[in-house]
Structure formats: structure tokens, C-alpha cells
Scaffold this motif. Sequence first.
Motif, PDB file in Angstrom:
ATOM      1  N   UNK A  20      12.644  36.904  12.026  1.00 26.96           N
ATOM      2  CA  UNK A  20      13.938  36.724  12.685  1.00 26.96           C
ATOM      3  C   UNK A  20      13.768  36.731  14.209  1.00 26.96           C
ATOM      4  N   UNK A  34      18.341  32.626   7.890  1.00 24.55           N
ATOM      5  CA  UNK A  34      18.821  33.108   6.590  1.00 24.55           C
ATOM      6  C   UNK A  34      17.906  32.635   5.458  1.00 24.55           C
ATOM      7  N   UNK A  35      17.565  31.348   5.482  1.00 22.39           N
ATOM      8  CA  UNK A  35      16.741  30.786   4.397  1.00 22.39           C
ATOM      9  C   UNK A  35      15.368  31.457   4.328  1.00 22.39           C
ATOM     10  N   UNK A  37      14.569  34.480   5.627  1.00 24.64           N
ATOM     11  CA  UNK A  37      14.717  35.904   5.295  1.00 24.64           C
ATOM     12  C   UNK A  37      14.787  36.094   3.788  1.00 24.64           C
ATOM     13  N   UNK A  38      15.643  35.312   3.168  1.00 28.16           N
ATOM     14  CA  UNK A  38      15.834  35.418   1.724  1.00 28.16           C
ATOM     15  C   UNK A  38      14.523  35.128   0.987  1.00 28.16           C
ATOM     16  N   UNK A  41      11.700  37.767   1.543  1.00 27.20           N
ATOM     17  CA  UNK A  41      11.963  38.999   0.795  1.00 27.20           C
ATOM     18  C   UNK A  41      11.574  38.803  -0.677  1.00 27.20           C
ATOM     19  N   UNK A 110      15.897  31.138  -6.342  1.00 25.78           N
ATOM     20  CA  UNK A 110      16.615  31.109  -5.061  1.00 25.78           C
ATOM     21  C   UNK A 110      15.741  30.477  -3.973  1.00 25.78           C
ATOM     22  N   UNK A 113      15.594  26.824  -4.187  1.00 27.84           N
ATOM     23  CA  UNK A 113      16.862  26.195  -3.822  1.00 27.84           C
ATOM     24  C   UNK A 113      17.113  26.223  -2.322  1.00 27.84           C
ATOM     25  N   UNK A 114      16.606  27.251  -1.652  1.00 28.06           N
ATOM     26  CA  UNK A 114      16.949  27.438  -0.242  1.00 28.06           C
ATOM     27  C   UNK A 114      15.926  26.861   0.737  1.00 28.06           C
TER      28      UNK A 114
END
Lengths: 147, 111
Positions: A20, A34-35, A37-38, A41, A110, A113-114
Motif C-alpha cells: 500500500x 484494494x485488488x 491487498x485482497x 492476503x 477472489x 476475479x480481482x
Amino acid sequence: MRIAVKPDPSEPRRVVDEVERFCLERALSQDIIFRFQLSLDELLTNIISYGFEGTTEDPVITVDIRLGDADIEITIRDNGQPFNPLEDAEIPDISLAAEDRPIGGLGIHLTKSFIDTLAYERVEGFNCLTLTQPLGAAGSEESPDEH
Amino acid sequence: MNIETSYSGDTAVGVVSGRVDSSNAKDFDGELSGIIDGGATNLVLDCGSLRYISSAGLRALLIAIRKTNQAGGGLALCHVPENILEVLEVSGFVRLTKVFETVEEAQASFK
């Protein structure tokens, strides 16, 4: 930039924070942050939780970030057991009711998809997964500015 | 991650802020379970200050959905930021829980 990751459950959040910071310093969009980070993780948690089951290797995990003119690329490397998340992960049935849903299996779904482009290779005993995201429009047809 | 909860009858409204990821999903699960086990069969989660939720957080949310369903109530979300709404769509969670604009609409859905 390279981040060395210890095989510890607290590490994904530290890496997410560093990524970030990298993105904010370069004025990249909140959408890209956001993409990543998700996805980081999800992927790092998987590697740290399961990647070294049944191996005798000393865990080595690294995250490399490269900023190009048109895209940003993050490569995760680990010397855990061979695992290609693009092929080896089960595809969850997202149509099931709450009572019938298995409790896991969404993380890689996820991530796929991201993130715009994912590429896996096994190189000299390392899983190498590269996530690429364009700097302009973010993976979907809609521009976030048009809402 | 933080949840500030207020109660009105058997409905609880939890304002969730920060991020729910693999490092704190257990705490999120514990807080939601505490609210439901404390007697709130209807739970509204205000997600306006939620920065992100990963699959570990979705697991905790799934457990809370099951618990409220079993108790004869339900779980509803409101003020969901667009990127988190995308997480809920991609994971199929929009079919498991209702998503509203405001706390009032979410509360009204239980009546």
C-alpha cells in the motif's frame, strides 16, 4: 522492490501495508491498492498456512513489485510444495445456500476475479506467481470514475 | 477492525470499520458470535467504514449468517463500498445476505 516474508501468520498484513505504501507513494489508484491487498492476503495466507506442509525446506518467500509504464506487476515466490493456484485450486460453487456452503475455498477464486492477469511457473524449486494489473482502467469494463 | 454495536429489541446494528483479513478474522467471528449469542437474532452490519474483507472474513460472515438464520432472524448489510460489494458478488454472498443503502432500510427488512 523486494519484500522478504517470514512463514508467520502476521506477515500478510505487513506485506499488504508495504505494498500500500509503495502504491500511495507513486499515486496509484485506491482500486489497484484494494485488488493487490485482497490478493496478497489470500495468496500469502495460503502459502504460509499450507505451502510447507510435508516439506523439509527452510521456507523462503519473497514478494517483488515492479512498476512499469502501463502496468504494475507483483511476483510471489516460495519454495514450498509445488502448487499452481490457477489449476490446482478447487472452483467453489458460489450458488449454494449458506447452510450448504463449505467454509473455505474462496481465496483463490477472489484473486482470479480481482486481478487482470495471473501467470504461474515452477522455477528451480520455487512456485512463482505473477499478478499484473494495468495502471489505467482496473480489470473491469467500468471506469470507477464514472459512478 | 472494530465493531461498535447498538441494540434495539432483538435487532443489533454493528458499525464495522477497518479491515477484516486473515490476521483478525477470528476476532471478527468472535465479535459477531458474541452479538448473536447475546440474543440479537437480527443483525445489521454497517460497512461504510470497512476498508476490505478477505475470504477469511467472509468465512466469519458465513458463520454469522447461519447463526442468525438458525435463530429465525437474519443478517443484512448496508453502506457497502463498491469494491466490497464486488467481493460479495464474486463470492456469491449477495445471494446469502441482503444489501441495503441505509441502516433504516436494513432494519425495516426484518419487520
